[in-house]
Design a protein around this motif. Structure first.
Motif, short mmCIF file in Angstrom:
data_model
loop_
_atom_site.label_atom_id
_atom_site.label_comp_id
_atom_site.label_asym_id
_atom_site.label_seq_id
_atom_site.Cartn_x
_atom_site.Cartn_y
_atom_site.Cartn_z
N GLN A 74 -25.92 136.21 125.12
CA GLN A 74 -26.42 137.37 124.37
C GLN A 74 -27.57 138.05 125.12
OE1 GLN A 74 -27.13 134.99 120.81
NE2 GLN A 74 -25.58 136.19 119.69
N TYR A 75 -28.44 137.24 125.72
CA TYR A 75 -29.48 137.81 126.58
C TYR A 75 -28.84 138.59 127.73
CZ TYR A 75 -33.86 135.80 124.85
OH TYR A 75 -34.98 135.53 124.12
N ALA A 76 -27.85 137.97 128.37
CA ALA A 76 -27.22 138.61 129.53
C ALA A 76 -26.59 139.94 129.14
CB ALA A 76 -26.17 137.67 130.12
N PHE A 77 -25.88 139.97 128.01
CA PHE A 77 -25.24 141.20 127.58
C PHE A 77 -26.27 142.29 127.28
CE2 PHE A 77 -23.67 144.03 124.26
CZ PHE A 77 -22.49 144.49 124.83
N THR A 78 -27.31 141.92 126.54
CA THR A 78 -28.31 142.91 126.14
C THR A 78 -29.07 143.46 127.35
OG1 THR A 78 -28.59 141.78 124.02
CG2 THR A 78 -30.32 143.32 124.68
N LEU A 79 -29.52 142.56 128.23
CA LEU A 79 -30.29 143.01 129.38
C LEU A 79 -29.41 143.75 130.39
CD1 LEU A 79 -32.66 139.97 129.90
CD2 LEU A 79 -33.14 142.14 128.76
N GLY A 143 -46.20 139.92 127.43
CA GLY A 143 -46.22 138.49 127.68
C GLY A 143 -45.08 138.06 128.60
N TYR A 144 -44.92 136.75 128.71
CA TYR A 144 -43.97 136.18 129.68
C TYR A 144 -42.72 135.61 129.01
CZ TYR A 144 -47.55 136.70 133.24
OH TYR A 144 -48.48 137.23 134.11
N GLY A 145 -42.45 136.03 127.79
CA GLY A 145 -41.28 135.54 127.09
C GLY A 145 -40.00 135.85 127.83
N GLY A 146 -39.01 134.98 127.65
CA GLY A 146 -37.73 135.17 128.33
C GLY A 146 -37.84 135.08 129.83
N ASN A 147 -38.93 134.48 130.33
CA ASN A 147 -39.17 134.38 131.78
C ASN A 147 -39.09 135.72 132.47
OD1 ASN A 147 -39.65 131.53 132.19
ND2 ASN A 147 -37.49 131.20 131.70
N GLY A 195 -23.38 152.22 136.55
CA GLY A 195 -23.80 151.56 135.33
C GLY A 195 -22.74 150.60 134.80
N ALA A 196 -21.48 151.01 134.89
CA ALA A 196 -20.40 150.15 134.41
C ALA A 196 -20.31 148.87 135.24
CB ALA A 196 -19.08 150.90 134.47
N TYR A 197 -20.49 149.01 136.55
CA TYR A 197 -20.45 147.82 137.39
C TYR A 197 -21.61 146.88 137.05
CZ TYR A 197 -20.01 144.74 141.38
OH TYR A 197 -19.86 143.63 142.16
N VAL A 198 -22.80 147.44 136.90
CA VAL A 198 -23.96 146.62 136.56
C VAL A 198 -23.74 145.91 135.23
CG1 VAL A 198 -26.40 146.72 135.92
CG2 VAL A 198 -25.58 147.98 137.92
N MET A 199 -23.19 146.63 134.27
CA MET A 199 -22.94 146.04 132.94
C MET A 199 -21.93 144.90 133.04
SD MET A 199 -23.67 146.48 129.69
CE MET A 199 -23.04 145.75 128.18
N ALA A 200 -20.84 145.13 133.76
CA ALA A 200 -19.80 144.11 133.85
C ALA A 200 -20.28 142.88 134.62
CB ALA A 200 -18.56 144.70 134.53
N ALA A 201 -20.85 143.11 135.79
CA ALA A 201 -21.27 141.98 136.63
C ALA A 201 -22.44 141.24 136.00
CB ALA A 201 -21.64 142.47 138.03
N GLY A 202 -23.38 141.98 135.40
CA GLY A 202 -24.53 141.34 134.78
C GLY A 202 -24.14 140.50 133.57
N THR A 203 -23.23 141.00 132.77
CA THR A 203 -22.79 140.24 131.59
C THR A 203 -22.04 138.99 132.01
OG1 THR A 203 -22.64 142.27 130.27
CG2 THR A 203 -21.43 140.35 129.48
N MET A 204 -21.18 139.13 133.02
CA MET A 204 -20.40 137.98 133.47
C MET A 204 -21.26 136.94 134.17
SD MET A 204 -18.94 136.51 136.43
CE MET A 204 -18.57 137.77 137.64
N GLY A 205 -22.14 137.40 135.08
CA GLY A 205 -22.88 136.47 135.92
C GLY A 205 -24.26 136.12 135.45
N GLY A 206 -24.79 136.86 134.47
CA GLY A 206 -26.15 136.62 134.02
C GLY A 206 -26.43 135.19 133.58
N PRO A 207 -25.57 134.58 132.76
CA PRO A 207 -25.86 133.21 132.33
C PRO A 207 -25.81 132.19 133.48
CG PRO A 207 -24.34 134.28 130.82
CD PRO A 207 -24.45 135.17 132.02
#
Length: 272
Positions: A74-79, A143-147, A195-207
């Motif tokens: 959920q963090y990965a998708f949102t960010l 602050g430093y939440g969520g690293n 933007g679409a590439y960033v969204m797809a790759a970030g959601t998939m690889g973020g975790p």
């Protein structure tokens, strides 16, 4: 004509060398102009600062004020959505000046022949400084939440993360070199594709490892947190991905010509 002369002629037809053989406004957009240098660097600073600011700030705000504990996906998708939307807006706004916002893209344009190395080194410095500043400001405010949306490889899988970052960077660079007229990302749909590439790759690889495919984006949160122990993974992976993407792009489309180099140099500043 001798082979040497023929080769020199062909080389002059490509990239910034082709640009230097032309006259008029296109050639005036070069680094001999202080105004031109300054506006390019300010554009890069704004775009890269904004990217790490929204990512680090978004992570901290979600952690402290999101109202619920979020799973890593959920963090990965949102960010990923936050960063993708920022890049779409920033590229539309600044694309005719300079819109790399990523040392990997600057390296790609340099290897392709659109930019010289002195110009690229200044870009790298500005991009990393802007990324650090964006995360530092976000940390001071929220602050430093969520690293701060730091990119962190899985324990014991550093080399797998290097390969993964290389693959993600390869895809990003190939998209831009294939769709865009150099780094001037002002085609109607190019910012949306980015933007679409960033969204797809970030959601998939973020975790998995944060999915940076941008060494400056990885550097900003790590610098603000004071922990650069795993940062090396991201520039190393990006360099490998960039080299592969530039070679494939050249094979598919040939070397950059004057039109691409003109875009790489940005529009000349009209002081008339």
């Amino acid at each position: 004509m001798s082979p040497e002369g023929s080769g020199a002629t062909r080389e002059a037809a490509y990239g910034r060398f082709a640009l230097s053989n032309q006259v008029g406004p296109r050639f005036s957009a070069d680094w001999k102009s202080g105004d031109h240098r300054a506006r390019r660097l300010v554009s890069e600073f704004i775009g890269t600062f904004g990217l790490t600011f929204v990512l680090s700030g978004g992570a901290a705000i979600l952690a402290s004020h999101g109202g619920a504990e979020l799973a890593s996906y959920q963090y990965a998708f949102t960010l990923s959505a936050v960063s993708a939307l920022w890049l779409v807006a920033a590229v539309y706004c600044l694309g005719d000046i300079s819109a790399h916002f990523n040392p990997a893209m600057t390296l790609a344009f340099t290897l392709r022949g659109d930019m010289g190395w002195p110009m690229a080194v200044v870009y790298f410095i500005v991009q990393f400084a802007a990324a650090a500043a964006g995360s530092l400001v976000a940390a001071a405010l929220f602050g430093y939440g969520g690293n701060l949306a730091a990119t962190m490889p899985q324990p014991g899988q550093y080399w797998q993360a290097v390969v993964f970052e290389g693959i993600l960077t390869f895809g990003m660079v190939l998209v831009v070199l294939s769709m865009a007229n150099g780094p001037k990302l002002v085609g109607s749909f190019v910012p949306i594709a980015v933007g679409a590439y960033v969204m797809a790759a970030g959601t998939m690889g973020g975790p998995y490892d944060g999915a940076a495919f941008n060494p400056a984006r990885a550097f900003g949160p790590d610098f603000a947190r004071g922990d650069l122990s795993t940062f090396w993974v991201y520039p190393l992976g990006s360099v490998l991905g960039v080299i592969a993407a530039v070679l494939i792009a050249r094979f598919l489309r040939g070397p950059a010509k004057a039109q691409e180099a003109a875009a790489a140099m940005g529009n000349p500043l009209d002081n008339g």
